[in-house]
Design an enzyme around this catalytic site. Sequence first.
Site, mmCIF file in Angstrom:
data_model
loop_
_atom_site.group_PDB
_atom_site.id
_atom_site.type_symbol
_atom_site.label_atom_id
_atom_site.label_comp_id
_atom_site.label_asym_id
_atom_site.label_seq_id
_atom_site.Cartn_x
_atom_site.Cartn_y
_atom_site.Cartn_z
ATOM 1 N N TRP A 1 -11.927 -18.452 55.841
ATOM 2 C CA TRP A 1 -11.435 -17.077 55.947
ATOM 3 C C TRP A 1 -10.898 -16.590 54.589
ATOM 4 O O TRP A 1 -11.046 -15.455 54.204
ATOM 5 C CB TRP A 1 -10.329 -17.029 57.010
ATOM 6 C CG TRP A 1 -9.704 -15.702 57.252
ATOM 7 C CD1 TRP A 1 -10.278 -14.466 57.069
ATOM 8 C CD2 TRP A 1 -8.388 -15.468 57.748
ATOM 9 N NE1 TRP A 1 -9.390 -13.486 57.434
ATOM 10 C CE2 TRP A 1 -8.226 -14.073 57.847
ATOM 11 C CE3 TRP A 1 -7.327 -16.293 58.133
ATOM 12 C CZ2 TRP A 1 -7.034 -13.492 58.310
ATOM 13 C CZ3 TRP A 1 -6.157 -15.724 58.602
ATOM 14 C CH2 TRP A 1 -6.016 -14.330 58.679
ATOM 15 N N TYR B 1 -15.786 -12.640 57.170
ATOM 16 C CA TYR B 1 -14.861 -13.122 56.135
ATOM 17 C C TYR B 1 -15.274 -12.557 54.777
ATOM 18 O O TYR B 1 -16.360 -12.833 54.289
ATOM 19 C CB TYR B 1 -14.801 -14.653 56.090
ATOM 20 C CG TYR B 1 -14.220 -15.283 57.347
ATOM 21 C CD1 TYR B 1 -13.583 -14.497 58.318
ATOM 22 C CD2 TYR B 1 -14.293 -16.643 57.581
ATOM 23 C CE1 TYR B 1 -13.056 -15.057 59.471
ATOM 24 C CE2 TYR B 1 -13.766 -17.210 58.736
ATOM 25 C CZ TYR B 1 -13.161 -16.409 59.677
ATOM 26 O OH TYR B 1 -12.641 -16.966 60.820
ATOM 27 N N ARG C 1 -15.340 -12.494 68.721
ATOM 28 C CA ARG C 1 -14.387 -11.909 69.679
ATOM 29 C C ARG C 1 -15.166 -11.333 70.847
ATOM 30 O O ARG C 1 -16.295 -10.873 70.664
ATOM 31 C CB ARG C 1 -13.533 -10.817 69.024
ATOM 32 C CG ARG C 1 -12.508 -11.399 68.070
ATOM 33 C CD ARG C 1 -11.458 -10.404 67.617
ATOM 34 N NE ARG C 1 -10.488 -11.077 66.766
ATOM 35 C CZ ARG C 1 -9.354 -11.651 67.199
ATOM 36 N NH1 ARG C 1 -9.047 -11.595 68.483
ATOM 37 N NH2 ARG C 1 -8.540 -12.260 66.367
ATOM 38 N N SER D 1 -15.026 -17.605 70.329
ATOM 39 C CA SER D 1 -13.662 -17.579 69.796
ATOM 40 C C SER D 1 -12.881 -16.443 70.438
ATOM 41 O O SER D 1 -13.453 -15.381 70.712
ATOM 42 C CB SER D 1 -13.720 -17.390 68.274
ATOM 43 O OG SER D 1 -12.420 -17.466 67.728
ATOM 44 N N SER E 1 -6.228 -23.886 54.032
ATOM 45 C CA SER E 1 -5.876 -23.930 52.607
ATOM 46 C C SER E 1 -7.113 -23.897 51.711
ATOM 47 O O SER E 1 -8.133 -24.509 52.013
ATOM 48 C CB SER E 1 -5.068 -25.199 52.317
ATOM 49 O OG SER E 1 -4.767 -25.251 50.935
#
Length: 291
Positions: free
Chosen positions: A16, A47, A120, A149, A256
Amino acid sequence: MGPTDLFVSPLAWGMWRFRGDDLAAATALVETALDVGVNLLDTADIYGPDNGEPFGAAEALLGRVLARAPALRGAMVLATKGGIEMGVPYNSSADYLISACEASLRRLGVERIDLYQIHRPDSLAHPAEVAGALERLRAGGKIAEVGVSNHTSAQVAALAAHLPFKLAAIQPEFSALAIEPLYDGVLDQAMEMDLGVMAWSPLAGGRLVGDSHDGRAPAVRAALDGLARTHGASRAVIAYAWIMAHPARPIPIIGSQNPARIREAADAMAIGLSRTEWYGVLTAARGTPLP
Ligand code: NAP
């Protein structure tokens, strides 16, 4: 993963926040994840805009990494998502999903996506239509497995009822600051149906490692810190281990973009929390004693 032949690590790495033009640095991130045993890589066509980049930018960056180092493709289980359309916002119509998936394949420069996820739920798409599009993509060899998701358990059941093959995975937000999946049936259903579970924002988007004072964050951080001292691990590692301790075996998606932190995250694979420790964090997250 779940009922599939996909062999995935207990942690995933997410893109992301994967951005920029530094191809060497981008390649190093992918290599770091694979090097520490994290083989499940999660991206999405949407993204990019959250990073000030265009739609598709994170997939395109990964595509450039794979073009530069093609051997990496075979070392990863590649997951991406479609179904969010800029300005709409959700579109799981058959025509759109098929064109979105084909566009993802082009950006990634791969022949097949290992796990294609509906990002979604689209309230205006009948699950039979969504299932039909996914079946066509799978029959055409463009995707291997399917996930969803941010779907409720009822939405998962409705789609699964129309799919002529088994749904592979779900991807809810789940962390010590987002505990709803423990109570809304999402994790129970995953165990009932043998679905892989990928937990997004496992550090609550950084709130578990930052100093935000909102909500339950300070109390949960304090609970995690107690366990971090006991186990000689960082708070982030304990936060991943807390997710992984659930019997649905949720896979935290490391967010991260820092190689040292990705490397450290892998330590979570070696941490086992006792029941007392796990429920202590849950109690901090709830803010009320357990009955
Ligand atoms: P996260 O792990 O909750 O948060 C990551 C953020 O925390 C990064 O900005 C990271 O910064 C920061 N951070 C600070 N200290 C850290 C430490 N010690 N260790 C690790 N991170 C630290 O994850 P996320 O990025 O919000 O989400 C993870 C993945 O979930 C995404 O990449 C995506 O694949 C998926 N996701 C899916 C959805 C969905 O709707 N399906 C939504 C959101 C996310 P640095 O980069 O500087 O380390």
